[in-house]
Design an enzyme around this catalytic site. Structure first.
Site, mmCIF file in Angstrom:
data_model
loop_
_atom_site.group_PDB
_atom_site.id
_atom_site.type_symbol
_atom_site.label_atom_id
_atom_site.label_comp_id
_atom_site.label_asym_id
_atom_site.label_seq_id
_atom_site.Cartn_x
_atom_site.Cartn_y
_atom_site.Cartn_z
ATOM 1 N N TRP A 91 0.837 -1.195 0.000
ATOM 2 C CA TRP A 91 0.000 0.000 0.000
ATOM 3 C C TRP A 91 0.875 1.250 0.000
ATOM 4 O O TRP A 91 1.872 1.301 0.728
ATOM 5 C CB TRP A 91 -0.929 -0.015 1.225
ATOM 6 C CG TRP A 91 -1.771 -1.237 1.221
ATOM 7 C CD1 TRP A 91 -1.498 -2.417 1.851
ATOM 8 C CD2 TRP A 91 -2.966 -1.442 0.469
ATOM 9 N NE1 TRP A 91 -2.464 -3.341 1.550
ATOM 10 C CE2 TRP A 91 -3.376 -2.764 0.702
ATOM 11 C CE3 TRP A 91 -3.725 -0.629 -0.370
ATOM 12 C CZ2 TRP A 91 -4.516 -3.303 0.118
ATOM 13 C CZ3 TRP A 91 -4.863 -1.161 -0.952
ATOM 14 C CH2 TRP A 91 -5.249 -2.476 -0.703
ATOM 15 N N ASP B 280 1.500 -6.281 9.600
ATOM 16 C CA ASP B 280 0.290 -5.469 9.455
ATOM 17 C C ASP B 280 -0.869 -6.450 9.264
ATOM 18 O O ASP B 280 -0.923 -7.174 8.265
ATOM 19 C CB ASP B 280 0.445 -4.545 8.233
ATOM 20 C CG ASP B 280 -0.641 -3.474 8.190
ATOM 21 O OD1 ASP B 280 -1.507 -3.457 9.075
ATOM 22 O OD2 ASP B 280 -0.619 -2.649 7.248
ATOM 23 N N ALA C 85 -4.792 -6.654 9.093
ATOM 24 C CA ALA C 85 -6.019 -5.862 8.991
ATOM 25 C C ALA C 85 -7.206 -6.677 8.488
ATOM 26 O O ALA C 85 -8.303 -6.146 8.371
ATOM 27 C CB ALA C 85 -5.788 -4.664 8.062
ATOM 28 N N LYS D 34 -12.231 -3.812 9.314
ATOM 29 C CA LYS D 34 -12.867 -4.653 8.304
ATOM 30 C C LYS D 34 -13.608 -5.826 8.946
ATOM 31 O O LYS D 34 -14.741 -6.108 8.580
ATOM 32 C CB LYS D 34 -11.829 -5.206 7.320
ATOM 33 C CG LYS D 34 -10.560 -4.407 7.212
ATOM 34 C CD LYS D 34 -10.667 -3.230 6.282
ATOM 35 C CE LYS D 34 -9.382 -2.411 6.344
ATOM 36 N NZ LYS D 34 -9.270 -1.391 5.341
HETATM 37 C C1 LIG Z 1 -1.493 -0.048 4.915
HETATM 38 C C2 LIG Z 1 -2.677 -0.071 5.802
HETATM 39 N N1 LIG Z 1 -2.755 -1.014 6.763
HETATM 40 C C3 LIG Z 1 -3.806 -1.069 7.584
HETATM 41 C C4 LIG Z 1 -4.834 -0.177 7.498
HETATM 42 C C5 LIG Z 1 -5.915 -0.362 8.501
HETATM 43 O O1 LIG Z 1 -7.106 0.245 8.318
HETATM 44 P P1 LIG Z 1 -7.785 1.142 9.436
HETATM 45 O O2 LIG Z 1 -6.844 2.244 9.790
HETATM 46 O O3 LIG Z 1 -9.012 1.649 8.762
HETATM 47 O O4 LIG Z 1 -8.066 0.258 10.592
HETATM 48 C C6 LIG Z 1 -4.795 0.827 6.509
HETATM 49 C C7 LIG Z 1 -5.863 1.814 6.337
HETATM 50 O O5 LIG Z 1 -5.679 2.918 5.874
HETATM 51 C C8 LIG Z 1 -3.674 0.890 5.654
HETATM 52 O O6 LIG Z 1 -3.550 1.831 4.710
#
Ligand SMILES: Cc1ncc(COP(=O)(O)O)c(C=O)c1O
Length: 395
Positions: A127, A208, A210, A243
């Site tokens: 990302w 990470d 998520a 999520k």
């Molecule tokens: C790289 C990455 N990891 C994890 C997340 C986790 O999402 P949130 O911050 O909505 O819990 C995000 C969200 O922007 C992200 O960009």
């Protein structure tokens, strides 16, 4: 004061959201933003979340401050969810954060504090936010190969070849499960090989996590993180509840530190609390209270697992249906990888120009790098989507 400031370049995914919203064509298809959608195209509030919110409303008797580390019972419940009843839990500390992104930011700050200018290796692709947040914290961001563009699977040889040459003590960012934008995850055997190299080279893992529960199940999706935690002296984990509890806007997550000893983990947590206090003082309470209520109540917890399974199954069905539709239209298996990937995302292999034409000519919204969110695909739109992609990529 602001004369020299220029307009920040817009976030590509959020801009795409705006374009989609303003597109009047009724047949438009949005596979851009990474949120789950149900069969009617809606991102629902889970029934277990509604129930927990009602209990919270009835029970909460104060709105006084909590603390920079947030709700310790929430963190405790999350620790069990992520790590199971792991024998090293006494060396683990954690705190509540505003979403997974908040955890990433705090942990990046902690690593930069521990080792100013230290290197962090992120997969290619990952990302954009990973690059941005780690660089902003002052870390030196490097890239390791991850994806085989032909097989659409993890190129574990290329990955390990690079990691074997990384300096001991460097940080390696790993997606815990179905979180790489490519859609490709290491197999359990490949995870073992990756962890062996991490241990052998003395690398520092940063996981990470998520999408626990969006791949194969809560336990399976935590297996890689637990495997790493069993093998290494130190690591950090950024966790998101956005999520898997469908509470994106409630900003709920956690940052965890595995230390060499319990007191080192506690010291790291105390530094994270200082960073939290400096950045935002305290995390928002609502989402964490909801998650705590669900995880501490067995029937509610079971209900959540059922709803999570429904989301997972819907995504998996979209994958199988899409791969099948491509197979029928092309007579080949070029898109068979869609069925092999897990979680919400896959990289289709389309170009940035394809993405523009898909949007302009077909009202199909995909991210410029060809990433699609399978959870955004409605079964009734599959044929139109496949037709649009094939007409575009055959040109
Ligand atoms: C790289 C990455 N990891 C994890 C997340 C986790 O999402 P949130 O911050 O909505 O819990 C995000 C969200 O922007 C992200 O960009």
């Amino acid at each position: 004061m602001f004369n020299h400031l220029e307009m920040a370049s817009p976030d590509k995914i959020l801009s795409l959201m705006g374009l989609f919203r303003d597109d009047p064509r009724p047949e438009k298809i949005d596979l851009g933003i990474g949120v789950y959608r149900d069969l009617s195209g809606h991102t629902p509030i889970l029934a277990c979340v509604r129930e927990a919110e009602q209990r919270l409303l009835a029970q909460q008797d104060t709105k006084t401050y909590v603390s920079p580390v947030g709700d310790e019972r929430f963190t405790q419940a999350l620790t069990s969810l992520v790590f199971g009843d792991h024998e090293k839990l006494e060396r683990m500390s954690g705190l509540q954060t505003p979403g997974g992104a908040g955890a990433l930011r705090l942990l990046a700050g902690l690593l930069a504090q521990a080792r100013p200018g230290g290197r962090i290796w992120v997969p290619d692709p990952t990302w954009t936010h990973h690059h941005a947040v780690f660089a902003d914290a002052g870390l030196d961001v490097r890239v390791y190969p991850y994806l085989n563009g032909v097989t659409h699977a993890v190129d574990v040889e290329a990955m390990l070849d690079t990691l074997l040459r990384v300096q001991p003590g460097d940080v390696v960012l790993l997606h815990g499960c179905c979180h790489n934008p490519s859609g490709a995850d290491p197999t359990p055997e490949q995870w073992r090989a990756i962890v062996d190299v991490i241990v052998q080279r003395g690398l520092f893992p940063f996981v990470d996590l998520a999408y626990q529960g969006f791949g194969e199940g809560l336990e399976q999706d935590a297996a890689a993180t637990r495997l790493i935690a069993r093998q290494v002296p130190e690591m950090v984990i950024a966790y998101s509840c956005s999520k898997n509890f469908g509470i994106y806007r409630e900003r709920t997550g956690g940052a965890f530190v595995l230390g060499e000893t319990a007191s080192k983990a506690a010291a790291a947590k105390s530094q994270l609390a200082v960073l939290a206090r400096l950045a935002y003082s305290m995390p928002p309470d609502h989402g964490a209270s909801v998650v705590r209520i669900i995880l501490e109540d067995e029937p509610l917890s079971i209900a959540w697992r059922v709803e999570l399974a429904t989301m997972r199954d819907k995504i998996q069905k979209a994958r199988l249906t899409l791969a099948d539709a491509f197979r029928k239209r092309t007579g080949g298996d070029r898109y068979g990888f869609l069925a092999r990937h897990k979680g919400m995302f896959s990289l289709l292999g389309t170009t940035a120009d394809d993405a523009v034409r898909l949007r302009e000519d077909h009202a199909v919204y995909v991210v410029g790098d060809g990433r699609i969110n399978l959870a955004g695909l409605q079964l009734g739109s599959v044929d139109r989507f496949v037709g649009a992609v094939l007409s575009q990529t055959r040109q």
